[in-house]
Write a protein that holds these residues in place. Sequence first.
Motif, PDB file in Angstrom:
ATOM      1  N   LEU A  41       0.840  -1.195   0.000  1.00 21.84           N
ATOM      2  CA  LEU A  41       0.000   0.000   0.000  1.00 21.84           C
ATOM      3  C   LEU A  41       0.873   1.243   0.000  1.00 21.84           C
ATOM      4  O   LEU A  41       1.822   1.347   0.773  1.00 21.84           O
ATOM      5  N   THR A  42       0.550   2.176  -0.866  1.00 18.66           N
ATOM      6  CA  THR A  42       1.078   3.534  -0.750  1.00 18.66           C
ATOM      7  C   THR A  42      -0.119   4.466  -0.610  1.00 18.66           C
ATOM      8  O   THR A  42      -1.139   4.286  -1.276  1.00 18.66           O
ATOM      9  N   ILE A  43       0.004   5.435   0.283  1.00 19.74           N
ATOM     10  CA  ILE A  43      -1.094   6.368   0.513  1.00 19.74           C
ATOM     11  C   ILE A  43      -0.526   7.751   0.783  1.00 19.74           C
ATOM     12  O   ILE A  43       0.410   7.909   1.548  1.00 19.74           O
ATOM     13  N   HIS A  44      -1.063   8.721   0.080  1.00 15.11           N
ATOM     14  CA  HIS A  44      -0.692  10.124   0.252  1.00 15.11           C
ATOM     15  C   HIS A  44      -1.934  10.897   0.673  1.00 15.11           C
ATOM     16  O   HIS A  44      -3.015  10.689   0.127  1.00 15.11           O
ATOM     17  N   SER A  45      -1.756  11.792   1.627  1.00 10.17           N
ATOM     18  CA  SER A  45      -2.881  12.567   2.114  1.00 10.17           C
ATOM     19  C   SER A  45      -2.456  14.013   2.330  1.00 10.17           C
ATOM     20  O   SER A  45      -1.275  14.299   2.563  1.00 10.17           O
ATOM     21  N   GLY A  47     -10.977  26.281  -2.377  1.00 11.11           N
ATOM     22  CA  GLY A  47     -11.100  27.043  -1.140  1.00 11.11           C
ATOM     23  C   GLY A  47     -11.788  26.318  -0.005  1.00 11.11           C
ATOM     24  O   GLY A  47     -12.590  26.929   0.715  1.00 11.11           O
ATOM     25  N   PRO A  48     -11.505  25.033   0.236  1.00 17.04           N
ATOM     26  CA  PRO A  48     -12.187  24.330   1.321  1.00 17.04           C
ATOM     27  C   PRO A  48     -11.737  24.835   2.688  1.00 17.04           C
ATOM     28  O   PRO A  48     -10.642  25.393   2.822  1.00 17.04           O
ATOM     29  N   LYS A  49     -12.548  24.605   3.708  1.00 15.62           N
ATOM     30  CA  LYS A  49     -12.226  24.987   5.071  1.00 15.62           C
ATOM     31  C   LYS A  49     -12.340  23.773   5.990  1.00 15.62           C
ATOM     32  O   LYS A  49     -13.073  22.829   5.719  1.00 15.62           O
ATOM     33  N   GLY A  50     -11.621  23.824   7.098  1.00 16.31           N
ATOM     34  CA  GLY A  50     -11.774  22.815   8.131  1.00 16.31           C
ATOM     35  C   GLY A  50     -10.978  21.550   7.894  1.00 16.31           C
ATOM     36  O   GLY A  50      -9.981  21.538   7.175  1.00 16.31           O
ATOM     37  N   MET A  51     -11.461  20.435   8.491  1.00 18.65           N
ATOM     38  CA  MET A  51     -10.718  19.172   8.518  1.00 18.65           C
ATOM     39  C   MET A  51     -10.978  18.313   7.284  1.00 18.65           C
ATOM     40  O   MET A  51     -11.174  17.102   7.362  1.00 18.65           O
ATOM     41  N   VAL A  52     -10.971  18.937   6.125  1.00 22.02           N
ATOM     42  CA  VAL A  52     -11.144  18.193   4.882  1.00 22.02           C
ATOM     43  C   VAL A  52      -9.819  17.545   4.488  1.00 22.02           C
ATOM     44  O   VAL A  52      -8.752  18.119   4.692  1.00 22.02           O
ATOM     45  N   ASN A  53      -9.876  16.330   3.951  1.00 16.51           N
ATOM     46  CA  ASN A  53      -8.686  15.626   3.467  1.00 16.51           C
ATOM     47  C   ASN A  53      -8.872  15.215   2.011  1.00 16.51           C
ATOM     48  O   ASN A  53      -9.978  14.878   1.582  1.00 16.51           O
ATOM     49  N   ALA A  54      -7.774  15.251   1.276  1.00 18.88           N
ATOM     50  CA  ALA A  54      -7.704  14.638  -0.047  1.00 18.88           C
ATOM     51  C   ALA A  54      -6.731  13.470   0.059  1.00 18.88           C
ATOM     52  O   ALA A  54      -5.721  13.566   0.761  1.00 18.88           O
ATOM     53  N   VAL A  55      -7.031  12.378  -0.622  1.00 22.73           N
ATOM     54  CA  VAL A  55      -6.269  11.138  -0.457  1.00 22.73           C
ATOM     55  C   VAL A  55      -6.019  10.495  -1.817  1.00 22.73           C
ATOM     56  O   VAL A  55      -6.895  10.492  -2.687  1.00 22.73           O
ATOM     57  N   PHE A  56      -4.818   9.947  -1.968  1.00 17.75           N
ATOM     58  CA  PHE A  56      -4.537   9.070  -3.097  1.00 17.75           C
ATOM     59  C   PHE A  56      -3.932   7.806  -2.530  1.00 17.75           C
ATOM     60  O   PHE A  56      -2.915   7.835  -1.834  1.00 17.75           O
ATOM     61  N   LEU A  57      -4.574   6.665  -2.778  1.00 14.45           N
ATOM     62  CA  LEU A  57      -4.029   5.393  -2.306  1.00 14.45           C
ATOM     63  C   LEU A  57      -3.902   4.426  -3.471  1.00 14.45           C
ATOM     64  O   LEU A  57      -4.680   4.468  -4.428  1.00 14.45           O
ATOM     65  N   GLN A  58      -2.908   3.573  -3.360  1.00 17.85           N
ATOM     66  CA  GLN A  58      -2.648   2.586  -4.410  1.00 17.85           C
ATOM     67  C   GLN A  58      -2.287   1.263  -3.755  1.00 17.85           C
ATOM     68  O   GLN A  58      -1.397   1.194  -2.897  1.00 17.85           O
ATOM     69  N   LEU A  59      -2.991   0.223  -4.146  1.00 18.29           N
ATOM     70  CA  LEU A  59      -2.694  -1.125  -3.681  1.00 18.29           C
ATOM     71  C   LEU A  59      -2.051  -1.916  -4.812  1.00 18.29           C
ATOM     72  O   LEU A  59      -2.495  -1.851  -5.964  1.00 18.29           O
TER      73      LEU A  59
END
Length: 357
Positions: free
Chosen positions: A144-148, A265-277
């Motif tokens: 697994l590789t995951i970037h956040s 322009g998001p606010k708060g505890m928003v996350n963007a994620v890229f994961l690869q299995l």
Amino acid sequence: MSAPMTAALAARHDAGVLRRFATELFSASGMDPDKAEIVAAVLVEADMLGHDTHGLALATRYLTEIDNGAMTLTGEPEVISDRGACLTWNGRRLPGPWLVVKAMEIAFARLEQHGIVSVAIGNGHHIGCLAAYAQRAAARGKVLTIHSCAPGVATVAPFGGLRAALSPAPFAIGFPTQADPVMIDISASITTNNMALRLSQEGRRYPNPWLMDAEGEPTDDPTVLQRGGTVLPAGGVDHGQKGYGWGLTAEALSQGLSGQGRADGPKGMVNAVFLQLIDPEAFAGLDAFTRQTSAIADKCHASPPRPGMGPVRLPGEGGLRRQEAAERGGVPLRDGILDALQPWVRRHGVAIPPALN
């Protein structure tokens, strides 16, 4: 002189009891039961691994987000694109740990056909401790590789700059060996926002100058983030171009491939994620993979330690030993974590879990 990073640990608690307690709290707050169970499991696992800034300490912030309507508690992500080996979601601010675990389960199911499956998730809520996901993959013989990243905040300055432009951008890699898995969980910054917040609240400092004040001077004072200061990229003022590059990579993969991030322009505890299995069986095979990774691990273990240092360890090895100890003797929780949850405990009538000691 800076205070040490560690503080005395309080009582230990049974891991299963903690998971049930957190599940009840999130469910009582309106979260779908299946989502509540996964969020609770990931938070408790973080505490067991020793990532206690990303364990149950986050529950207070998550519950506050729920109270403020900043987390979506029910439903499914919106599918933006699905090409089999490539899947993209709008996470709709759904609980981050649930989104990641759901994405991984879908990817596991598709690996036999595709060998490599990638998932990009934009506009999800905070995903917690990345090491918890790396362990899940390695236990099933996968890589697994995951970037956040957190596009709603900027606390890390680009190398050579004064003004924050990036988030700490954590990334993780997990893979099996013939013995313990290797679980790499690091960030593109020297420290994290959660650790800076904790030290600020406790009136403590970092052991080294890992931040920069508004005038560009390195400092160990976490409160500078409240006065225009920034977190230094990994490598600091000397080799910070390395962390800067890693941060750009994590933010580009997670936000760019999901199509959702800072540009919106998001606010708060928003996350963007890229994961690869990745399934080693789609290449030379799992046995061949672990034969090589075990040889690499053995070489690292065989390296003589530097003077004053203990035996060389692999990333994640210490966390696995802490997890095993927590399974046997209970999960150590820092003072104040359960106390901070009292408003929700009283509101929902959930019992605080008893300590084992």
